[in-house]
Design an enzyme around this catalytic site. Structure first.
Site, mmCIF file in Angstrom:
data_model
loop_
_atom_site.group_PDB
_atom_site.id
_atom_site.type_symbol
_atom_site.label_atom_id
_atom_site.label_comp_id
_atom_site.label_asym_id
_atom_site.label_seq_id
_atom_site.Cartn_x
_atom_site.Cartn_y
_atom_site.Cartn_z
ATOM 1 N N ASP A 36 -15.978 16.243 18.725
ATOM 2 C CA ASP A 36 -15.416 16.902 18.020
ATOM 3 C C ASP A 36 -15.531 18.293 17.906
ATOM 4 O O ASP A 36 -16.752 18.745 18.464
ATOM 5 C CB ASP A 36 -15.705 16.193 16.551
ATOM 6 C CG ASP A 36 -14.455 16.611 15.625
ATOM 7 O OD1 ASP A 36 -14.035 17.824 15.542
ATOM 8 O OD2 ASP A 36 -13.851 15.701 14.993
ATOM 9 N N VAL A 37 -14.592 19.149 17.852
ATOM 10 C CA VAL A 37 -14.735 20.483 17.971
ATOM 11 C C VAL A 37 -15.341 20.838 16.725
ATOM 12 O O VAL A 37 -15.827 22.168 16.643
ATOM 13 C CB VAL A 37 -13.304 21.114 18.003
ATOM 14 C CG1 VAL A 37 -12.488 20.618 19.309
ATOM 15 C CG2 VAL A 37 -12.310 20.831 16.786
ATOM 16 N N ARG A 38 -15.373 20.153 15.484
ATOM 17 C CA ARG A 38 -16.126 20.452 14.363
ATOM 18 C C ARG A 38 -17.735 19.949 14.552
ATOM 19 O O ARG A 38 -18.017 19.117 14.311
ATOM 20 C CB ARG A 38 -15.657 19.917 13.076
ATOM 21 C CG ARG A 38 -14.002 20.306 12.941
ATOM 22 C CD ARG A 38 -13.281 19.476 12.002
ATOM 23 N NE ARG A 38 -13.546 18.078 12.430
ATOM 24 C CZ ARG A 38 -13.220 16.872 11.690
ATOM 25 N NH1 ARG A 38 -12.929 16.978 10.340
ATOM 26 N NH2 ARG A 38 -13.107 15.634 12.294
ATOM 27 N N SER A 90 -2.964 1.038 18.208
ATOM 28 C CA SER A 90 -2.834 0.616 16.802
ATOM 29 C C SER A 90 -2.156 1.736 15.905
ATOM 30 O O SER A 90 -2.640 2.931 15.434
ATOM 31 C CB SER A 90 -4.188 0.607 16.403
ATOM 32 O OG SER A 90 -4.484 0.310 15.003
ATOM 33 N N LYS A 142 0.822 -1.140 0.321
ATOM 34 C CA LYS A 142 0.048 -0.239 0.117
ATOM 35 C C LYS A 142 0.748 1.223 -0.026
ATOM 36 O O LYS A 142 1.749 1.439 0.892
ATOM 37 C CB LYS A 142 -0.901 0.116 1.247
ATOM 38 C CG LYS A 142 -1.863 1.194 1.082
ATOM 39 C CD LYS A 142 -2.854 0.873 2.399
ATOM 40 C CE LYS A 142 -2.409 1.299 3.499
ATOM 41 N NZ LYS A 142 -3.286 1.281 4.757
ATOM 42 N N ALA A 145 -2.793 7.975 16.670
ATOM 43 C CA ALA A 145 -1.207 8.284 16.231
ATOM 44 C C ALA A 145 -0.880 7.137 15.529
ATOM 45 O O ALA A 145 -0.636 5.980 15.802
ATOM 46 C CB ALA A 145 -0.661 8.185 17.859
ATOM 47 N N ASP A 146 -0.450 7.787 14.424
ATOM 48 C CA ASP A 146 0.724 6.883 13.395
ATOM 49 C C ASP A 146 1.761 7.605 12.750
ATOM 50 O O ASP A 146 2.117 7.130 11.788
ATOM 51 C CB ASP A 146 -0.617 6.682 12.306
ATOM 52 C CG ASP A 146 -1.016 7.977 11.564
ATOM 53 O OD1 ASP A 146 -0.622 9.069 12.016
ATOM 54 O OD2 ASP A 146 -1.748 7.934 10.688
ATOM 55 N N ARG A 204 -10.357 -1.281 7.507
ATOM 56 C CA ARG A 204 -9.647 -2.522 7.893
ATOM 57 C C ARG A 204 -9.270 -1.791 9.109
ATOM 58 O O ARG A 204 -8.902 -2.419 10.382
ATOM 59 C CB ARG A 204 -8.327 -2.999 7.051
ATOM 60 C CG ARG A 204 -7.078 -1.922 6.677
ATOM 61 C CD ARG A 204 -6.288 -1.681 8.075
ATOM 62 N NE ARG A 204 -5.001 -0.975 7.314
ATOM 63 C CZ ARG A 204 -3.985 -0.276 8.208
ATOM 64 N NH1 ARG A 204 -4.708 0.250 9.269
ATOM 65 N NH2 ARG A 204 -3.101 -0.013 7.400
#
Length: 333
Positions: free
Chosen positions: A164-166, A299, A71, A224-225, A115
């Protein structure tokens, strides 16, 4: 011999969530058993564009089937506002490992969303209380939708609190799910008090305080990624049972990466990798010796998850004649 081109609609139609969850559980088990090859995720940082590219190749042998793929994906935070594009765009190449033929080229954006939700569901199934009925979601972007779709497959969720702030994003989320669930807007603290909490934001300063989380809440930390990203208060992590998807990725770019780099967490603070729990090498919640308080699944997203999901999508699409077949490879000798 043709390659199948699958667009967003094709992937969405054939990425059946129950089968994705089962396939990802197989992927975590194969990883634990050493039946995968998965080089480290590589990054191309693009500070000029407030984004990055990631390359994620993998091969996995699930016993009854094996597959390979790669990917090519990104995270560009400014995309929605500046270009009316998703933050995450991806392209998946799914290949036959016996001869390297590209079986399919498919929309990796939808695949990633699906996924990612399925991975949270696998963790939730093994780590949340069995009678969980409420789900809190922090971050109402596109990833939030598959969190609810997937987690509701493994727990009887009836109440959903989204924060959410939005306000527009929250309203859109509620509009999508209010016919199926008792879903409402709420604060981060209200979301965090639910039986299950999923955080899907790109923040770099913790937004979920330790004292807001319920005594037995299971948290899916999905946002977190990349190095520097950090959604959960350090005290929350320090007091929780932490389960990770991959040691190298999580310590480098997962939810634990910031406190890990600061020396606030170390190996003794990690309970297990999810693959160990899936294969019963380590106890999950409700099992003898398993965790009882707050649990956190860190994750980062593994390439084997994409391969497993692509396998499900391709098999169904090929059976039904979906997509556009074309000759990418010239087989004439």
């Amino acid at each position: 011999m043709e390659t199948l081109l699958l667009n967003r609609a094709d992937v969405a139609e054939n990425a059946r969530m129950p089968e994705l969850i089962a396939a990802l559980e197989e992927a975590f088990a194969a990883y634990e058993h050493g039946d995968v090859q998965m080089p480290a995720k590589s990054y191309i940082d693009l500070p000029k564009y407030n984004g990055d590219f990631r390359s994620m190749p993998a091969y996995m042998d699930a016993g009854d089937w094996d597959a390979a793929g790669i990917k090519w994906v990104n995270v560009h935070t400014d995309n929605p506002e500046k270009f009316d594009l998703p933050t995450v765009l991806g392209t998946m190449i799914y290949s036959d490992p016996t001869n390297a033929l590209p079986l399919a080229i498919m929309d990796g954006t939808t695949l990633t969303r699906k996924r990612t939700g399925a991975a949270a569901a696998v963790a939730t199934d093994h780590l949340a209380v069995a009678d969980a009925t409420s789900l809190g979601i922090v971050g109402a972007g596109v990833q939030s939708y598959t969190q609810l779709e997937a987690i509701s497959e493994v727990r009887d969720i009836d109440t959903v609190v989204v924060s959410d702030v939005r306000e527009e994003a929250v309203a859109k989320f509620i509009d999508r799910f209010e016919a199926e669930f008792d879903v409402r807007a709420g604060s981060i603290e209200e979301a965090a008090s639910c039986d299950v909490l999923s955080t899907v934001t790109p923040v770099e300063s913790p937004i979920v305080p330790a004292d807001a989380v319920g005594e037995h809440t299971h948290v899916n930390a999905m946002g977190a990624d990349a190095p520097g990203k950090h959604e959960l208060d350090d005290d929350l992590l320090a007091g929780a049972t932490i389960v990770i998807d991959d040691y190298e990725q999580c310590t480098h770019s997962g939810e634990i990466n910031v406190p890990w780099s600061a020396g606030l967490l170390d190996d003794d603070d990690v309970y297990a990798e999810l693959g160990e729990i899936v294969t019963d090498a380590v106890a999950g919640r409700g099992e003898a010796g398993g965790p009882e308080g707050v649990t956190v699944f860190d994750s980062t997203g593994l390439a084997i998850q994409d391969v497993a999901a692509a396998h499900v999508v391709y098999e169904h699409a090929n059976e039904k004649g979906n997509g556009y077949p074309f000759e990418l490879v010239d087989t004439r000798l």
